[in-house]
Each structure stands twice: as structure tokens, then as C-alpha cells.
Scaffold this motif. Structure first.
Motif, PDB file in Angstrom:
ATOM      1  N   SER A 170       0.844  -1.210   0.000  1.00 63.39           N
ATOM      2  CA  SER A 170       0.000   0.000   0.000  1.00 63.39           C
ATOM      3  C   SER A 170       0.871   1.248   0.000  1.00 63.39           C
ATOM      4  O   SER A 170       2.064   1.203   0.325  1.00 63.39           O
ATOM      5  CB  SER A 170      -0.911   0.006   1.231  1.00 63.39           C
ATOM      6  OG  SER A 170      -0.156   0.238   2.390  1.00 63.39           O
ATOM      7  N   LYS A 215      -4.660  -9.208   6.999  1.00 61.64           N
ATOM      8  CA  LYS A 215      -5.280 -10.542   6.937  1.00 61.64           C
ATOM      9  C   LYS A 215      -4.767 -11.370   8.111  1.00 61.64           C
ATOM     10  O   LYS A 215      -3.604 -11.805   8.110  1.00 61.64           O
ATOM     11  CB  LYS A 215      -4.932 -11.245   5.623  1.00 61.64           C
ATOM     12  CG  LYS A 215      -5.633 -10.629   4.440  1.00 61.64           C
ATOM     13  CD  LYS A 215      -5.578 -11.495   3.201  1.00 61.64           C
ATOM     14  CE  LYS A 215      -6.385 -10.815   2.098  1.00 61.64           C
ATOM     15  NZ  LYS A 215      -6.032 -11.250   0.758  1.00 61.64           N
ATOM     16  N   ILE A 247      -3.480  -4.772  11.666  1.00 60.47           N
ATOM     17  CA  ILE A 247      -4.390  -4.609  12.812  1.00 60.47           C
ATOM     18  C   ILE A 247      -5.730  -5.176  12.366  1.00 60.47           C
ATOM     19  O   ILE A 247      -6.349  -4.653  11.436  1.00 60.47           O
ATOM     20  CB  ILE A 247      -4.582  -3.131  13.206  1.00 60.47           C
ATOM     21  CG1 ILE A 247      -3.236  -2.479  13.574  1.00 60.47           C
ATOM     22  CG2 ILE A 247      -5.569  -3.009  14.362  1.00 60.47           C
ATOM     23  CD1 ILE A 247      -3.335  -0.984  13.855  1.00 60.47           C
ATOM     24  N   THR A 291       3.720   4.192  15.801  1.00 57.71           N
ATOM     25  CA  THR A 291       3.257   5.061  14.704  1.00 57.71           C
ATOM     26  C   THR A 291       2.775   6.401  15.264  1.00 57.71           C
ATOM     27  O   THR A 291       3.029   7.455  14.682  1.00 57.71           O
ATOM     28  CB  THR A 291       2.143   4.347  13.901  1.00 57.71           C
ATOM     29  OG1 THR A 291       2.684   3.121  13.393  1.00 57.71           O
ATOM     30  CG2 THR A 291       1.667   5.185  12.733  1.00 57.71           C
TER      31      THR A 291
HETATM   32  P1  NAP Z   1      -4.251  -1.810   2.327  1.00 63.87           P
HETATM   33  O1  NAP Z   1      -4.234  -0.446   1.730  1.00 63.87           O
HETATM   34  O2  NAP Z   1      -5.460  -2.664   2.218  1.00 63.87           O
HETATM   35  O3  NAP Z   1      -3.008  -2.582   1.688  1.00 63.87           O
HETATM   36  C1  NAP Z   1      -2.787  -3.954   1.883  1.00 63.87           C
HETATM   37  C2  NAP Z   1      -1.809  -4.411   0.835  1.00 63.87           C
HETATM   38  O4  NAP Z   1      -1.624  -5.824   0.922  1.00 63.87           O
HETATM   39  C3  NAP Z   1      -2.289  -4.141  -0.582  1.00 63.87           C
HETATM   40  O5  NAP Z   1      -1.158  -3.807  -1.367  1.00 63.87           O
HETATM   41  C4  NAP Z   1      -2.885  -5.504  -1.000  1.00 63.87           C
HETATM   42  O6  NAP Z   1      -2.951  -5.674  -2.381  1.00 63.87           O
HETATM   43  C5  NAP Z   1      -1.863  -6.417  -0.363  1.00 63.87           C
HETATM   44  N1  NAP Z   1      -2.349  -7.788  -0.186  1.00 63.87           N
HETATM   45  C6  NAP Z   1      -3.606  -8.232   0.052  1.00 63.87           C
HETATM   46  N2  NAP Z   1      -3.595  -9.569   0.206  1.00 63.87           N
HETATM   47  C7  NAP Z   1      -2.329  -9.980   0.052  1.00 63.87           C
HETATM   48  C8  NAP Z   1      -1.688 -11.239   0.101  1.00 63.87           C
HETATM   49  N3  NAP Z   1      -2.368 -12.349   0.346  1.00 63.87           N
HETATM   50  N4  NAP Z   1      -0.352 -11.284  -0.087  1.00 63.87           N
HETATM   51  C9  NAP Z   1       0.350 -10.169  -0.326  1.00 63.87           C
HETATM   52  N5  NAP Z   1      -0.193  -8.932  -0.370  1.00 63.87           N
HETATM   53  C10 NAP Z   1      -1.514  -8.838  -0.181  1.00 63.87           C
HETATM   54  O7  NAP Z   1      -3.897  -1.752   3.847  1.00 63.87           O
HETATM   55  P2  NAP Z   1      -2.850  -0.818   4.648  1.00 63.87           P
HETATM   56  O8  NAP Z   1      -3.471   0.496   4.864  1.00 63.87           O
HETATM   57  O9  NAP Z   1      -1.490  -0.923   4.073  1.00 63.87           O
HETATM   58  O10 NAP Z   1      -2.865  -1.595   6.034  1.00 63.87           O
HETATM   59  C11 NAP Z   1      -2.431  -2.932   6.135  1.00 63.87           C
HETATM   60  C12 NAP Z   1      -2.664  -3.408   7.555  1.00 63.87           C
HETATM   61  O11 NAP Z   1      -1.875  -2.613   8.417  1.00 63.87           O
HETATM   62  C13 NAP Z   1      -4.112  -3.235   8.042  1.00 63.87           C
HETATM   63  O12 NAP Z   1      -4.421  -4.273   8.932  1.00 63.87           O
HETATM   64  C14 NAP Z   1      -4.089  -1.911   8.767  1.00 63.87           C
HETATM   65  O13 NAP Z   1      -5.076  -1.820   9.779  1.00 63.87           O
HETATM   66  C15 NAP Z   1      -2.701  -1.954   9.359  1.00 63.87           C
HETATM   67  N6  NAP Z   1      -2.103  -0.648   9.629  1.00 63.87           N
HETATM   68  C16 NAP Z   1      -1.508  -0.494  10.819  1.00 63.87           C
HETATM   69  C17 NAP Z   1      -0.885   0.699  11.117  1.00 63.87           C
HETATM   70  C18 NAP Z   1      -0.212   0.838  12.441  1.00 63.87           C
HETATM   71  O14 NAP Z   1       0.188   1.926  12.808  1.00 63.87           O
HETATM   72  N7  NAP Z   1      -0.018  -0.264  13.169  1.00 63.87           N
HETATM   73  C19 NAP Z   1      -0.885   1.740  10.207  1.00 63.87           C
HETATM   74  C20 NAP Z   1      -1.474   1.538   8.974  1.00 63.87           C
HETATM   75  C21 NAP Z   1      -2.069   0.328   8.686  1.00 63.87           C
HETATM   76  P3  NAP Z   1      -4.308  -5.241  -3.166  1.00 63.87           P
HETATM   77  O15 NAP Z   1      -4.599  -3.831  -2.762  1.00 63.87           O
HETATM   78  O16 NAP Z   1      -3.946  -5.345  -4.598  1.00 63.87           O
HETATM   79  O17 NAP Z   1      -5.360  -6.192  -2.710  1.00 63.87           O
END
Ligand code: NAP
Length: 290
Positions: free
Chosen positions: A167, A211, A231, A270
Motif C-alpha cells: 500500500s 489478513k 491490525i 506510529t
Molecule cells: P491496504 O491499503 O489494504 O493494503 C494492503 C496491501 O496488501 C495491498 O497492497 C494488498 O494488495 C496487499 N495484499 C492483500 N492480500 C495480500 C496477500 N495475500 N499477499 C500479499 N499482499 C496482499 O492496507 P494498509 O493500509 O497498508 O494496512 C495494512 C494493515 O496494516 C491493516 O491491517 C491496517 O489496519 C494496518 N495498519 C496499521 C498501522 C499501524 O500503525 N499499526 C498503520 C497503517 C495500517 P491489493 O490492494 O492489490 O489487494
């Protein structure tokens, strides 16, 4: 032997304390650090998050103003509001809570935030500076992941680092920051043919997908450093809910050398990185960078 826990909450507390010390020094020089956050519409989750953010800022001496804007605001009106804040010398940092109502184009609005006041590092120019090795302000989640890796003392230079998830706010900038640290980086995404092939050879594994249970012990190299950005709220058999990451923590921790818990890992760090970026924006604004 179980992995050493990377205590994000404790590391975040230390970071906040360092930021607080410097904010106090700036205040004594007559420079107020002032973050303005934009909240569009009455989203409850956003309002709660904004309230906590305000408390975190004020606790370390940062002025925090929340601008609540109606859900009916137009793209043009919001753009002008951002430009007004860009021009306001009393504002040192700007951020915009997401999601925005669907008629608004969030990335285009983020691009309007002044590069120096962009505390979340979402203006493309800030990502560009990371690519060119002259980081001004990097995205908070990416900074958080890299700081937690550094906290382990494990050598990043030359390490095989695998980032899962691509992302804009997490996976891509994490891969850039690790490249900057001279790791050999593989960025896996939804089209990666054999995810396990990559994760199994990762000395540093960062997972940012959303996931639960995506990474199992057989997917991990013995002694790896594992940063779980995910998360997820999952329902337990008794009907209660629990927050977990993307990594099967209880089993994977027996293979890793260091691992972040969820909650208590990347999340609190973060928040600390947002405060550090807010200080950085102010230093750039006042011309006081050391
Ligand atoms: P996002 O925008 O949904 O991005 C997820 C990424 O993973 C996308 O590139 C997606 O591809 C890819 N993906 C999906 N399934 C996959 C698989 N099986 N294998 C490999 N890649 C896969 O989410 P995000 O905003 O980056 O957040 C990701 C997670 O981190 C969430 O759970 C969010 O709550 C958490 N987060 C935590 C913090 C923190 O401070 N702890 C901050 C931000 C986010 P596609 O888009 O092509 O499906």
C-alpha cells in the motif's frame, strides 16, 4: 526459545519523551509547535482518534487544533482551506483524517499540503525525497516499522528484507526506507506468485496486509526479525472480539528472534512517529533543524 518481544509501547514512550524535550526547547525560544488536523464529516471513529491525538500532542507541549468540517464541503473548498493553513505562519503541521466522504478525492487533497507541514509524509514530493535519499518527512507507519527493526540492533545493511503488502501508506514506503538502509528488499503484493518462497528466506520480515493468520510458522526463517503492521479485529468463539496482527503470533514467536506484538508493537510507535514528524515539520518551518 521464544522470540524477544519488540516493545513498541516502551520505545514509543522514550521517543515521545525526546520529542517533548525538544518541543520545550523550541517553546523557550518562542517557537510554538502547532499541528492542525482536518476532520471532515462526523465519523465517530475519526473523532475518537482525533481526540486521542489531541491529548497525545498536548501531553508533550504541542498545540493541537482540530478543524471539523461539514461532510458537504466541496473539493474546491477543502483545497482552499488547506492552502489557507499552508500560508498561516502560526501553523507548523497539517494532517487530514481519512476516510473522506466519497465525493472528495483524498490523494489530490493530500498533494495540496505544504511539503514542510506534511506531518504524515503523504505529499508525493515527500516520497520523492525518500527515493532520492534526501528524506524530509517520511510516512509515519513506515518510520515506525524501521525504527522498531533498528531497536533490535540487528544489522539492516545487507540483510534479506521481505515486505508483504504494497500500500501507499505502509508497504511501499517501508520497502523504500529499508532500501535506503541498504537492505536487499523484496516487496510482495497480491500478484506475488509464491509468497512463502519469499517470506521463508527473509531475515527481516515486515507484514502489512490486514489478513489475520496470513503468516504461519512454516512461512518464517529461523531467527527472523518480524514486524507485524496488521491490525485486525477478530471474533472469538465466546463472542468477544480481539485485536490481532497478520502474523500467527503464538506460534511464530517460537521461530523468530524478535517480534512485535499486536497490540503494543507498531501501533503505539506510529503515534510516536507522528509526534516526531510534527516536531520535524516545526523545525523545518522555523529553520531550527540541528
Ligand atoms: P491496504 O491499503 O489494504 O493494503 C494492503 C496491501 O496488501 C495491498 O497492497 C494488498 O494488495 C496487499 N495484499 C492483500 N492480500 C495480500 C496477500 N495475500 N499477499 C500479499 N499482499 C496482499 O492496507 P494498509 O493500509 O497498508 O494496512 C495494512 C494493515 O496494516 C491493516 O491491517 C491496517 O489496519 C494496518 N495498519 C496499521 C498501522 C499501524 O500503525 N499499526 C498503520 C497503517 C495500517 P491489493 O490492494 O492489490 O489487494
Amino acid at each position: 526459545m521464544p522470540a524477544q518481544l519488540i516493545d513498541g509501547a516502551a520505545i514509543a514512550a522514550r521517543t515521545k519523551s525526546e520529542v517533548q524535550t525538544r518541543v520545550r526547547e523550541l517553546t523557550n525560544l518562542g517557537h510554538r509547535v502547532h499541528l492542525v488536523a482536518l476532520l471532515v464529516g462526523g465519523i465517530d471513529a475519526g473523532a475518537l482518534y482525533a481526540q486521542r491525538q489531541g491529548e497525545a500532542c498536548r501531553a508533550i507541549g504541542i498545540d493541537y487544533t482540530l478543524h471539523k468540517l461539514p461532510a458537504t464541503i466541496t473539493q474546491k473548498e477543502l483545497k482552499h482551506e488547506i492552502r489557507r493553513l499552508n500560508a498561516d505562519a502560526s501553523v507548523t503541521g497539517i494532517m487530514m483524517h481519512l476516510p473522506l466522504p466519497s465525493h472528495l478525492d483524498a490523494p489530490r487533497l493530500q498533494y495540496e499540503i505544504d511539503v514542510v507541514k506534511d506531518v504524515e509524509g503523504v505529499n508525493p514530493a515527500n516520497i520523492g525525497y525518500v527515493v532520492y535519499g534526501h528524506t524530509l518527512i517520511a510516512p509515519c507507519t513506515a518510520l515506525s516499522a524501521v525504527e522498531l527493526i533498528k531497536s533490535t540492533g540487528v544489522r539492516i545493511e545487507g540483510a534479506e528484507a521481505v515486505v508483504v503488502g504494497a500500500s501507499q501508506i505502509a508497504g511501499k514506503p517501508i520497502s523504500l526506507l529499508l532500501t535506503e538502509q541498504m537492505a536487499t528488499v523484496t516487496l510482495c503484493h497480491i500478484a506475488t506468485k509464491d509468497l512463502k518462497l519469499h517470506t521463508r528466506r527473509a531475515e527481516i520480515l515486515v507484514v502489512a496486509v490486514g489478513k489475520p493468520g496470513l503468516i504461519q510458522p512454516e512461512d518464517v526463517l529461523d531467527g527472523a526479525v518480524i514486524i507485524d503492521v496488521g491490525i485486525n479485529r477478530i471474533a472469538l468463539p465466546d463472542g468477544t472480539k480481539k485485536t490481532v496482527g497478520d502474523v500467527e503470533f503464538d506460534t511464530v514467536r517460537h521461530k523468530a528472534s524478535h517480534i512485535t506484538p499486536v497490540p503494543g508493537g507498531v501501533g503505539p510507535m506510529t503515534v510516536a512517529m507522528l509526534l516526531r514528524n510534527t516536531l520535524r515539520s516545526a523545525e523545518l518551518h522555523f529553520g531550527t533543524t540541528k
